[in-house]
Scaffold this motif. Structure first.
Motif, PDB file in Angstrom:
ATOM      1  N   MET A   1       3.511  19.149 -31.778  1.00  0.00           N
ATOM      2  CA  MET A   1       2.984  19.282 -32.475  1.00  0.00           C
ATOM      3  C   MET A   1       0.962  19.253 -32.468  1.00  0.00           C
ATOM      4  SD  MET A   1       2.423  15.964 -35.513  1.00  0.00           S
ATOM      5  CE  MET A   1       3.964  15.641 -35.647  1.00  0.00           C
ATOM      6  N   SER A   2       0.165  19.894 -33.604  1.00  0.00           N
ATOM      7  CA  SER A   2      -1.312  20.442 -33.303  1.00  0.00           C
ATOM      8  C   SER A   2      -1.941  19.909 -33.719  1.00  0.00           C
ATOM      9  CB  SER A   2      -1.648  21.477 -34.218  1.00  0.00           C
ATOM     10  OG  SER A   2      -1.816  21.135 -35.647  1.00  0.00           O
ATOM     11  N   GLU A   3      -2.802  18.942 -33.736  1.00  0.00           N
ATOM     12  CA  GLU A   3      -4.032  17.922 -34.030  1.00  0.00           C
ATOM     13  C   GLU A   3      -4.307  17.871 -35.221  1.00  0.00           C
ATOM     14  OE1 GLU A   3      -6.044  15.197 -32.948  1.00  0.00           O
ATOM     15  OE2 GLU A   3      -5.372  15.876 -31.740  1.00  0.00           O
ATOM     16  N   GLN A   4      -4.348  19.440 -36.043  1.00  0.00           N
ATOM     17  CA  GLN A   4      -4.597  19.457 -37.477  1.00  0.00           C
ATOM     18  C   GLN A   4      -3.180  18.421 -38.040  1.00  0.00           C
ATOM     19  OE1 GLN A   4      -5.911  22.805 -39.994  1.00  0.00           O
ATOM     20  NE2 GLN A   4      -4.238  22.723 -41.254  1.00  0.00           N
ATOM     21  N   THR A   5      -2.305  18.572 -37.792  1.00  0.00           N
ATOM     22  CA  THR A   5      -0.580  17.973 -38.298  1.00  0.00           C
ATOM     23  C   THR A   5      -0.443  16.774 -37.577  1.00  0.00           C
ATOM     24  OG1 THR A   5       0.496  20.681 -37.775  1.00  0.00           O
ATOM     25  CG2 THR A   5       1.778  18.243 -38.069  1.00  0.00           C
ATOM     26  N   LYS A   6      -0.729  16.027 -36.994  1.00  0.00           N
ATOM     27  CA  LYS A   6      -1.109  14.914 -36.324  1.00  0.00           C
ATOM     28  C   LYS A   6      -1.990  13.792 -37.398  1.00  0.00           C
ATOM     29  CE  LYS A   6      -0.281  15.240 -31.470  1.00  0.00           C
ATOM     30  NZ  LYS A   6      -1.085  15.733 -29.931  1.00  0.00           N
ATOM     31  N   ILE A   7      -3.050  14.652 -37.748  1.00  0.00           N
ATOM     32  CA  ILE A   7      -4.784  13.687 -38.537  1.00  0.00           C
ATOM     33  C   ILE A   7      -3.798  13.872 -39.711  1.00  0.00           C
ATOM     34  CG2 ILE A   7      -6.349  14.523 -40.121  1.00  0.00           C
ATOM     35  CD1 ILE A   7      -7.528  15.470 -37.199  1.00  0.00           C
ATOM     36  N   ILE A   8      -2.956  14.756 -40.935  1.00  0.00           N
ATOM     37  CA  ILE A   8      -2.322  15.062 -42.168  1.00  0.00           C
ATOM     38  C   ILE A   8      -1.162  13.556 -41.627  1.00  0.00           C
ATOM     39  CG2 ILE A   8      -1.124  16.665 -43.439  1.00  0.00           C
ATOM     40  CD1 ILE A   8      -2.723  19.041 -42.492  1.00  0.00           C
ATOM     41  N   ALA A   9      -0.043  12.995 -40.844  1.00  0.00           N
ATOM     42  CA  ALA A   9       0.787  12.402 -40.655  1.00  0.00           C
ATOM     43  C   ALA A   9       0.288  11.025 -41.060  1.00  0.00           C
ATOM     44  CB  ALA A   9       1.445  13.128 -39.367  1.00  0.00           C
ATOM     45  N   GLN A  10      -1.391  11.099 -40.336  1.00  0.00           N
ATOM     46  CA  GLN A  10      -1.945  10.149 -39.987  1.00  0.00           C
ATOM     47  C   GLN A  10      -2.709   9.610 -41.603  1.00  0.00           C
ATOM     48  OE1 GLN A  10      -4.736  10.794 -37.176  1.00  0.00           O
ATOM     49  NE2 GLN A  10      -3.894   9.432 -35.822  1.00  0.00           N
ATOM     50  N   ILE A  11      -2.960  10.373 -42.254  1.00  0.00           N
ATOM     51  CA  ILE A  11      -3.904  10.233 -44.045  1.00  0.00           C
ATOM     52  C   ILE A  11      -1.814   9.666 -44.836  1.00  0.00           C
ATOM     53  CG2 ILE A  11      -4.458  11.301 -45.468  1.00  0.00           C
ATOM     54  CD1 ILE A  11      -5.830  13.190 -43.733  1.00  0.00           C
ATOM     55  N   GLN A  12      -0.582  10.810 -44.481  1.00  0.00           N
ATOM     56  CA  GLN A  12       0.160  10.466 -45.076  1.00  0.00           C
ATOM     57  C   GLN A  12       0.382   8.951 -45.041  1.00  0.00           C
ATOM     58  OE1 GLN A  12       2.434  13.800 -43.959  1.00  0.00           O
ATOM     59  NE2 GLN A  12       1.966  14.719 -46.155  1.00  0.00           N
ATOM     60  N   GLU A  13       0.637   8.608 -43.910  1.00  0.00           N
ATOM     61  CA  GLU A  13       1.317   7.453 -43.248  1.00  0.00           C
ATOM     62  C   GLU A  13       0.271   5.714 -44.424  1.00  0.00           C
ATOM     63  OE1 GLU A  13       1.654   6.626 -39.288  1.00  0.00           O
ATOM     64  OE2 GLU A  13       2.260   8.435 -39.001  1.00  0.00           O
ATOM     65  N   LEU A  14      -0.791   6.506 -43.901  1.00  0.00           N
ATOM     66  CA  LEU A  14      -2.177   5.663 -44.790  1.00  0.00           C
ATOM     67  C   LEU A  14      -1.619   5.384 -46.317  1.00  0.00           C
ATOM     68  CD1 LEU A  14      -5.064   6.225 -42.609  1.00  0.00           C
ATOM     69  CD2 LEU A  14      -4.481   3.882 -42.413  1.00  0.00           C
ATOM     70  N   VAL A  15      -1.954   6.586 -46.917  1.00  0.00           N
ATOM     71  CA  VAL A  15      -1.233   6.557 -48.141  1.00  0.00           C
ATOM     72  C   VAL A  15       0.011   5.847 -48.646  1.00  0.00           C
ATOM     73  CG1 VAL A  15      -1.037   7.830 -50.054  1.00  0.00           C
ATOM     74  CG2 VAL A  15      -2.630   8.636 -48.307  1.00  0.00           C
ATOM     75  N   ILE A  16       0.866   6.304 -47.813  1.00  0.00           N
ATOM     76  CA  ILE A  16       1.959   5.560 -48.064  1.00  0.00           C
ATOM     77  C   ILE A  16       2.277   3.890 -48.019  1.00  0.00           C
ATOM     78  CG2 ILE A  16       4.393   4.472 -47.248  1.00  0.00           C
ATOM     79  CD1 ILE A  16       4.368   7.913 -46.414  1.00  0.00           C
ATOM     80  N   GLN A  17       1.239   3.652 -46.985  1.00  0.00           N
ATOM     81  CA  GLN A  17       0.377   1.850 -46.872  1.00  0.00           C
ATOM     82  C   GLN A  17       0.510   1.301 -47.897  1.00  0.00           C
ATOM     83  OE1 GLN A  17       2.554   0.048 -44.145  1.00  0.00           O
ATOM     84  NE2 GLN A  17       1.914  -1.858 -45.547  1.00  0.00           N
ATOM     85  N   ILE A  18      -0.700   2.697 -48.214  1.00  0.00           N
ATOM     86  CA  ILE A  18      -2.039   1.962 -49.770  1.00  0.00           C
ATOM     87  C   ILE A  18      -0.428   1.926 -50.507  1.00  0.00           C
ATOM     88  CG2 ILE A  18      -3.576   2.702 -50.637  1.00  0.00           C
ATOM     89  CD1 ILE A  18      -4.559   3.636 -48.327  1.00  0.00           C
ATOM     90  N   LEU A  19       0.100   2.382 -51.032  1.00  0.00           N
ATOM     91  CA  LEU A  19       0.960   2.496 -52.317  1.00  0.00           C
ATOM     92  C   LEU A  19       1.911   1.344 -52.024  1.00  0.00           C
ATOM     93  CD1 LEU A  19       1.894   6.401 -52.450  1.00  0.00           C
ATOM     94  CD2 LEU A  19       0.629   5.079 -53.819  1.00  0.00           C
ATOM     95  N   LYS A  20       2.482   1.274 -50.985  1.00  0.00           N
ATOM     96  CA  LYS A  20       3.875   0.285 -51.038  1.00  0.00           C
ATOM     97  C   LYS A  20       2.691  -1.677 -50.805  1.00  0.00           C
ATOM     98  CE  LYS A  20       6.271   1.743 -47.301  1.00  0.00           C
ATOM     99  NZ  LYS A  20       6.773   1.115 -45.625  1.00  0.00           N
ATOM    100  N   ASN A  21       1.336  -1.170 -50.501  1.00  0.00           N
ATOM    101  CA  ASN A  21       0.414  -2.519 -50.274  1.00  0.00           C
ATOM    102  C   ASN A  21      -0.036  -3.291 -52.551  1.00  0.00           C
ATOM    103  OD1 ASN A  21       1.014  -2.864 -48.266  1.00  0.00           O
ATOM    104  ND2 ASN A  21      -1.041  -2.448 -47.043  1.00  0.00           N
ATOM    105  N   GLY A  22       0.215  -1.467 -52.953  1.00  0.00           N
ATOM    106  CA  GLY A  22      -0.875  -1.726 -54.202  1.00  0.00           C
ATOM    107  C   GLY A  22      -2.362  -2.096 -54.145  1.00  0.00           C
ATOM    108  N   SER A  23      -2.488  -1.911 -53.409  1.00  0.00           N
ATOM    109  CA  SER A  23      -4.512  -1.851 -52.742  1.00  0.00           C
ATOM    110  C   SER A  23      -4.571  -1.164 -51.562  1.00  0.00           C
ATOM    111  CB  SER A  23      -5.332  -2.570 -53.416  1.00  0.00           C
ATOM    112  OG  SER A  23      -4.888  -3.769 -52.191  1.00  0.00           O
TER     113      SER A  23
END
Length: 124
Positions: free
Chosen positions: A1-23
């Motif tokens: 997995m490339s560094e760019q792919t890892k960064i995108i995955a981390q961003i997606q994880e954060l977005v999912i967490q934000i959506l779950k929390n609602g804020s």
């Protein structure tokens, strides 16, 4: 997995967490901003020298949209962008607000496999 792919995955994880929390917390917002700053250091996200206001990944995508496959692969190599990073860029960058969003449907699994193979042969 490339560094760019890892960064995108981390961003997606954060977005999912934000959506779950609602804020979004201040820490999550800062983390996303930091990751996006890192992401924009990668070649797909660097400004295009040929198309004012575009990114290198958008320049390559336009070549593929216009069926200039060979030229698109040459640009991948010239800009030192792997197919993995290019298609990760496409997935991350082209959303419903992007004017070319409808065109990315052409990037089917068969298309991706074909580009990967042609890229591999060209760099060998």
């Amino acid at each position: 997995m490339s560094e760019q792919t890892k960064i995108i995955a981390q961003i997606q994880e954060l977005v999912i967490q934000i959506l779950k929390n609602g804020s979004v917390t201040e820490e999550e917002g800062l983390a996303i901003n930091t990751l996006e700053d890192e992401l924009f250091e990668h070649n797909s996200f660097k400004p295009s020298e040929l198309k004012q206001g575009s990114l290198q990944g958008e320049e390559i995508a336009t070549l593929f949209f216009d069926s200039n496959i060979e030229e698109g692969i040459n640009k991948l190599i010239e800009y030192s962008i792997t197919p993995e990073d290019f298609f990760g860029f496409i997935e991350y960058h082209y959303d419903e607000e992007h004017p070319d969003e409808a065109k990315i449907g052409m990037f089917t699994q068969a298309f991706i496999v074909d580009i990967n193979e042609k890229y591999r042969v060209k760099i060998s």
